[in-house]
Design a protein around this motif. Structure first.
Motif, PDB file in Angstrom:
ATOM      1  N   LEU A  42     -10.398  -3.834   0.156  1.00 48.56           N
ATOM      2  CA  LEU A  42     -10.447  -2.988   1.349  1.00 48.56           C
ATOM      3  C   LEU A  42     -11.080  -3.721   2.525  1.00 48.56           C
ATOM      4  O   LEU A  42     -10.635  -3.550   3.674  1.00 48.56           O
ATOM      5  N   SER A  48     -16.353   7.614  -4.657  1.00 44.99           N
ATOM      6  CA  SER A  48     -15.229   7.128  -5.457  1.00 44.99           C
ATOM      7  C   SER A  48     -15.241   7.686  -6.868  1.00 44.99           C
ATOM      8  O   SER A  48     -14.207   7.705  -7.543  1.00 44.99           O
ATOM      9  N   SER A  85     -13.679   4.478  -2.225  1.00 46.57           N
ATOM     10  CA  SER A  85     -13.417   5.410  -1.126  1.00 46.57           C
ATOM     11  C   SER A  85     -13.487   4.627   0.173  1.00 46.57           C
ATOM     12  O   SER A  85     -14.292   3.708   0.317  1.00 46.57           O
ATOM     13  N   ILE A 134       0.838  -1.190   0.000  1.00 43.83           N
ATOM     14  CA  ILE A 134       0.000   0.000   0.000  1.00 43.83           C
ATOM     15  C   ILE A 134       0.875   1.243   0.000  1.00 43.83           C
ATOM     16  O   ILE A 134       1.789   1.376   0.821  1.00 43.83           O
ATOM     17  N   VAL A 143      -7.707   4.500  -4.021  1.00 44.54           N
ATOM     18  CA  VAL A 143      -8.680   4.758  -2.960  1.00 44.54           C
ATOM     19  C   VAL A 143      -8.455   6.161  -2.394  1.00 44.54           C
ATOM     20  O   VAL A 143      -7.318   6.510  -2.058  1.00 44.54           O
ATOM     21  N   HIS A 144      -9.517   6.958  -2.303  1.00 45.17           N
ATOM     22  CA  HIS A 144      -9.369   8.201  -1.546  1.00 45.17           C
ATOM     23  C   HIS A 144     -10.056   8.036  -0.192  1.00 45.17           C
ATOM     24  O   HIS A 144     -10.871   7.136   0.002  1.00 45.17           O
ATOM     25  N   MET A 145      -9.718   8.926   0.749  1.00 43.52           N
ATOM     26  CA  MET A 145     -10.218   8.786   2.113  1.00 43.52           C
ATOM     27  C   MET A 145     -11.080   9.964   2.535  1.00 43.52           C
ATOM     28  O   MET A 145     -11.176  10.285   3.724  1.00 43.52           O
ATOM     29  N   THR A 172      -4.536  10.582   0.167  1.00 43.30           N
ATOM     30  CA  THR A 172      -4.894  11.186   1.461  1.00 43.30           C
ATOM     31  C   THR A 172      -4.539  12.669   1.439  1.00 43.30           C
ATOM     32  O   THR A 172      -3.810  13.170   2.298  1.00 43.30           O
ATOM     33  N   PHE A 228       0.934   5.698  -0.334  1.00 41.99           N
ATOM     34  CA  PHE A 228       0.137   6.882  -0.021  1.00 41.99           C
ATOM     35  C   PHE A 228       0.588   8.080  -0.844  1.00 41.99           C
ATOM     36  O   PHE A 228       1.789   8.382  -0.910  1.00 41.99           O
ATOM     37  N   PHE A 236      -3.496   4.830  -1.748  1.00 44.22           N
ATOM     38  CA  PHE A 236      -4.423   5.688  -1.009  1.00 44.22           C
ATOM     39  C   PHE A 236      -4.089   7.150  -1.284  1.00 44.22           C
ATOM     40  O   PHE A 236      -2.925   7.558  -1.148  1.00 44.22           O
TER      41      PHE A 236
END
Length: 290
Positions: A148, A97, A114, A3, A89-91, A65, A5, A63
């Motif tokens: 996820l 999404s 998301s 993963i 993936v966004h948070m 972020t 970021f 991700f």
């Protein structure tokens, strides 16, 4: 799966450290601020990437972020790069999404989602601790959601899958509880001080009251946990409240009435069944609004 970021703010650092603490492989961080990426890598014991391409080559799940208002532009930037079978993936709590649709359209075999932790990230160290009891909400492509789910389950967290079109509604609930509670405490502190109680003592008194209310809500639910003059139908006390507020802080009159109306709705479900009392209290809110 490794993963990576994009973004090295409080959410990215807290969640990355939480994953590492749960023995989930984190490749590292890219940020437009090299010092932020370096600090995040040091804090999580992972790698600092100087380009997005480096991060992409080292990561299978990415991700994002960053602040909400730049997620779409980052997706546009990513869509111009060589992508293949990766999960993005966004948070964000409020955005769905779909904000990453450019990646899905142009990346070969890529999927999007998301993931939002229902948590406040004011302090990184505390957030890492709190994440173990945090609910996560998931939304997006099936393949991404499955991946996820496995991550969240490995961490031992509860999760809920929501519909994209209801993401903003979900986020509004989070803001009501998290943000508005802070506002409620601040107003309670102001009222205490107007009554002659110091700020320090106000805090010392209000927090145990809040904690007991939370425990009651946890054990009993809203309908049973509600106490106070509205739940009892005590009109005389409510009139005294309104008179005092009108005398000392009239700017809070509408706030008190608005919260009172919602509290009366809750009380009328179970605790306050006397229709004449409900009507009388509603008239109090209306009379003070006019």
């Amino acid at each position: 799966m490794k993963i990576g970021f994009i973004g090295a703010g409080k959410v990215g650092l807290s969640f990355g450290r939480y994953l590492v603490n749960n023995n989930i492989r984190v490749s590292g961080y890219f940020s437009k601020s090299p010092s932020s990426a370096k600090g995040a890598a040091q804090y999580t014991g992972t790698n600092e990437f100087t380009t997005i391409d480096q991060l992409l080559h080292a990561s299978e799940i990415i991700f994002i972020t960053t602040p909400d208002d730049v997620i779409k532009s980052i997706a546009e930037e990513l869509s111009k790069l060589s992508l293949s079978n990766q999960i993005f993936v966004h948070m964000s709590g409020a955005l769905a999404s779909e904000e990453l649709k450019d990646i899905k359209l142009k990346g070969k075999g890529c999927s999007i989602a998301s993931l939002h932790p229902l948590q406040a990230f004011a302090n990184i160290e505390q957030a890492v601790v709190n994440l173990k009891n945090t609910l996560f909400t998931l939304e997006g492509d099936h393949e991404a959601v499955v991946a996820l789910k496995s991550i969240v389950e490995l961490c031992g967290n509860e999760y809920a899958i929501i519909e994209a079109e209801k993401k903003a509604l979900y986020h509004s609930a989070a803001c009501v509880v998290s943000n508005y509670m802070v506002t409620l405490l601040d107003i309670g502190e102001r009222l205490f001080q107007l009554s002659g109680i110091s700020k320090d003592i106000s805090k010392a008194g209000l927090l145990p009251l809040l904690y007991s209310s939370l425990e009651n809500y946890k054990g009993l639910g809203g309908e049973e946990a509600l106490t106070g003059p509205i739940a009892r139908g005590d009109l005389k006390t409510l009139i005294k409240h309104m008179e005092a507020i009108q005398s000392y802080c009239p700017e809070l009159k509408d706030f008190y009435s608005s919260m009172g109306r919602e509290t009366l709705e809750l009380a009328a479900r179970k605790k306050l069944r006397a229709t004449e009392a409900v009507t009388a209290i509603n008239n109090l809110w209306r009379d003070n609004h006019e």
